[in-house]
Write a protein that holds these residues in place. Structure first.
Motif, PDB file in Angstrom:
ATOM      1  N   SER A   1     -15.336 -17.985  35.066  1.00 60.39           N
ATOM      2  CA  SER A   1     -15.082 -16.777  34.270  1.00 60.39           C
ATOM      3  C   SER A   1     -13.590 -16.576  34.081  1.00 60.39           C
ATOM      4  O   SER A   1     -13.132 -16.236  32.979  1.00 60.39           O
TER       5      SER A   1
ATOM      6  N   LEU B   1     -21.031 -21.474  32.124  1.00 63.96           N
ATOM      7  CA  LEU B   1     -21.090 -20.188  32.829  1.00 63.96           C
ATOM      8  C   LEU B   1     -22.490 -19.584  32.762  1.00 63.96           C
ATOM      9  O   LEU B   1     -22.989 -19.028  33.750  1.00 63.96           O
ATOM     10  N   ILE B   2     -23.136 -19.712  31.611  1.00 59.16           N
ATOM     11  CA  ILE B   2     -24.505 -19.208  31.473  1.00 59.16           C
ATOM     12  C   ILE B   2     -25.449 -19.954  32.412  1.00 59.16           C
ATOM     13  O   ILE B   2     -26.306 -19.360  33.071  1.00 59.16           O
ATOM     14  N   VAL B   3     -25.295 -21.278  32.491  1.00 56.05           N
ATOM     15  CA  VAL B   3     -26.137 -22.087  33.384  1.00 56.05           C
ATOM     16  C   VAL B   3     -25.902 -21.686  34.842  1.00 56.05           C
ATOM     17  O   VAL B   3     -26.862 -21.527  35.623  1.00 56.05           O
TER      18      VAL B   3
ATOM     19  N   HIS C   1     -12.449 -19.124  31.628  1.00 49.45           N
ATOM     20  CA  HIS C   1     -12.865 -18.736  30.287  1.00 49.45           C
ATOM     21  C   HIS C   1     -11.945 -17.648  29.735  1.00 49.45           C
ATOM     22  O   HIS C   1     -11.541 -17.687  28.552  1.00 49.45           O
TER      23      HIS C   1
ATOM     24  N   MET D   1     -24.764 -18.810  36.043  1.00 48.83           N
ATOM     25  CA  MET D   1     -25.281 -17.473  36.302  1.00 48.83           C
ATOM     26  C   MET D   1     -26.802 -17.465  36.373  1.00 48.83           C
ATOM     27  O   MET D   1     -27.397 -16.713  37.159  1.00 48.83           O
ATOM     28  N   ALA D   2     -27.443 -18.313  35.556  1.00 45.29           N
ATOM     29  CA  ALA D   2     -28.905 -18.431  35.636  1.00 45.29           C
ATOM     30  C   ALA D   2     -29.315 -18.988  36.998  1.00 45.29           C
ATOM     31  O   ALA D   2     -30.287 -18.518  37.613  1.00 45.29           O
TER      32      ALA D   2
ATOM     33  N   SER E   1     -19.088 -19.395  39.489  1.00 41.17           N
ATOM     34  CA  SER E   1     -19.170 -18.623  38.248  1.00 41.17           C
ATOM     35  C   SER E   1     -17.926 -17.763  38.047  1.00 41.17           C
ATOM     36  O   SER E   1     -17.409 -17.652  36.937  1.00 41.17           O
TER      37      SER E   1
ATOM     38  N   SER F   1     -18.314 -21.400  28.311  1.00 36.21           N
ATOM     39  CA  SER F   1     -19.313 -20.346  28.129  1.00 36.21           C
ATOM     40  C   SER F   1     -20.710 -20.855  28.443  1.00 36.21           C
ATOM     41  O   SER F   1     -21.496 -20.191  29.127  1.00 36.21           O
ATOM     42  N   VAL F   2     -21.026 -22.062  27.934  1.00 37.39           N
ATOM     43  CA  VAL F   2     -22.348 -22.642  28.196  1.00 37.39           C
ATOM     44  C   VAL F   2     -22.535 -22.908  29.692  1.00 37.39           C
ATOM     45  O   VAL F   2     -23.583 -22.582  30.269  1.00 37.39           O
TER      46      VAL F   2
ATOM     47  N   LYS G   1     -15.947 -22.763  24.451  1.00 31.51           N
ATOM     48  CA  LYS G   1     -17.393 -22.847  24.199  1.00 31.51           C
ATOM     49  C   LYS G   1     -18.105 -23.596  25.314  1.00 31.51           C
ATOM     50  O   LYS G   1     -19.167 -23.165  25.787  1.00 31.51           O
TER      51      LYS G   1
ATOM     52  N   CYS H   1     -28.857 -16.203  39.588  1.00 29.32           N
ATOM     53  CA  CYS H   1     -29.937 -15.215  39.525  1.00 29.32           C
ATOM     54  C   CYS H   1     -31.218 -15.759  40.146  1.00 29.32           C
ATOM     55  O   CYS H   1     -31.945 -15.035  40.839  1.00 29.32           O
TER      56      CYS H   1
END
Length: 374
Positions: free
Chosen positions: A355, A27-29, A358, A31-32, A351, A24-25, A21, A35
């Motif tokens: 990944s 990884l989202i940060v 993860h 990737m943001a 990332s 995952s959090v 978990k 981007c």
């Protein structure tokens, strides 16, 4: 006190679940952030391209009326088979006065041109339009200059006066407002003025050097002190801006081919489809690149050496260039793009690493669940 057994399957399952978990959090940060950096890189690349429309010729001794008229005569003749169009321009620091408010601004960057305004400064207009070619009483101003002179951006139709570098008193009508944090004036001039800079548009992308030589010969112009192939520089910046995206696609393809357990026959089919896609798309991609960026013979080391030499020459031009204000702006944009590009690639690699972590944690958690069920 009873010791906790971290190696017990239940305990390991809980630990792996928590780590999964948290990963995952994170990884989202990441990737943001990737981007955002990629978006900034592409935006800056577009701005750089708008400021680099062609090839810039720099003269130590400004061109006079006879030279300008001779160049324009050649441009309109049948000898100009490639359709090269010159825009003559100059850059000065002038003192401007607004007629209505009587406000005065010193040291304003003023770019006077004869030809196409967008070739001199690729501005993004908030209202109105750029000064027309051949008009000698229209100008456009940056929003920063509009606020300084009139305290508003609603200044279309306002007049301002200034004295040019040739000591001529002029009155211009504002026809457009463009976005810039700098105080900039863009105004049209007649061919009777002197111009130290020439911007060439319509240059061949495959062989820009030959196009420039042909124009100089046909227009009977002397050899410039410096020739800046800024369009080639903009192309290089654009290609680099898409590098992180291409890297993402490459990693994704490799993961599909090697990260998933396929049957031998299906894996061979995937290899064939991937290779066929590359063979089909590569010529289409290369056809959109300027000729100097494409090696003549892919297997010839000398062709690659010539390509690297051309890139080195373009970079050397910028290092040795005595910059105008526009050049300085382009250099700042390129520096910003390099920082954003580095951030994109760094966040992308991190990332990918998380990944993989993860994926491993989820697999371990799944294995532990299977052990407990057994």
């Amino acid at each position: 006190m009873e010791a906790v057994n971290h190696f017990h399957p239940v305990r390991r399952c809980e630990l792996n679940h928590r780590r999964s978990k948290a990963t995952s959090v994170l990884l989202i940060v990441l990737m943001a952030g990737y981007c955002l950096c990629q978006f900034i890189t592409l935006q800056i690349s577009g701005q750089t391209k708008s400021l680099c429309p062609g090839v810039s010729l720099r003269y130590e001794t400004a061109l006079n009326k006879e030279q300008v008229d001779a160049s324009l005569t050649y441009t309109q003749s049948n000898q100009n088979s490639e359709g090269v169009y010159p825009t003559f321009w100059r850059e000065d620091e002038l003192t401007l006065q607004a007629s209505s408010s009587q406000r005065i601004e010193d040291g304003v960057l003023a770019m006077g041109f004869h030809g196409n305004a967008s070739a001199v400064y690729g501005a993004t207009y908030l209202s109105g339009t750029s000064p027309g070619s051949g008009s000698t009483n229209e100008c456009s101003v940056s929003d920063a200059l509009a606020w300084a002179l009139w305290g508003s951006q609603d200044v279309i139709g306002q007049t301002l006066t200034f004295e040019t570098a040739d000591k001529q008193s002029c009155t211009y009508v504002v026809c457009g407002i463009f976005s810039s944090n700098e105080e900039i004036l863009l105004y049209s001039l007649s061919s009777e003025n002197s111009f130290p800079y020439v911007e060439l548009t319509g240059i061949s992308q495959d062989n820009p050097v030959q196009s420039v030589r042909q124009f100089l010969t046909g227009a009977a112009l002397a050899e410039p002190s410096q020739i800046l192939y800024d369009q080639a520089l903009a192309w290089s910046a654009t290609i680099l801006a898409y590098l992180p995206g291409l890297l993402i696609v490459l990693i994704f393809v490799l993961w599909i081919l090697f990260g998933i357990s396929w049957k031998k026959q299906f894996r061979e089919l995937l290899f064939f489809v991937t290779a066929l896609t590359v063979v089909i798309l590569l010529p289409l991609w290369l056809s959109n690149l300027p000729g100097w960026l494409v090696p003549n013979q892919w297997g010839n080391a000398e062709s690659w050496a010539e390509l690297l030499s051309a890139g080195r020459d373009r970079l050397y031009e910028w290092v040795t260039l005595i910059p105008t204000a526009r050049d300085s702006q382009i250099k700042i944009l390129l520096l910003q793009e390099a920082i954003a590009l580095f951030g994109s690639i760094l966040l992308e690699l991190i990332s990918v690493s998380f990944s993989l972590m993860h994926f491993i944690l989820r697999k371990r958690s799944s294995d532990n669940v299977n052990i407990l069920r057994a």
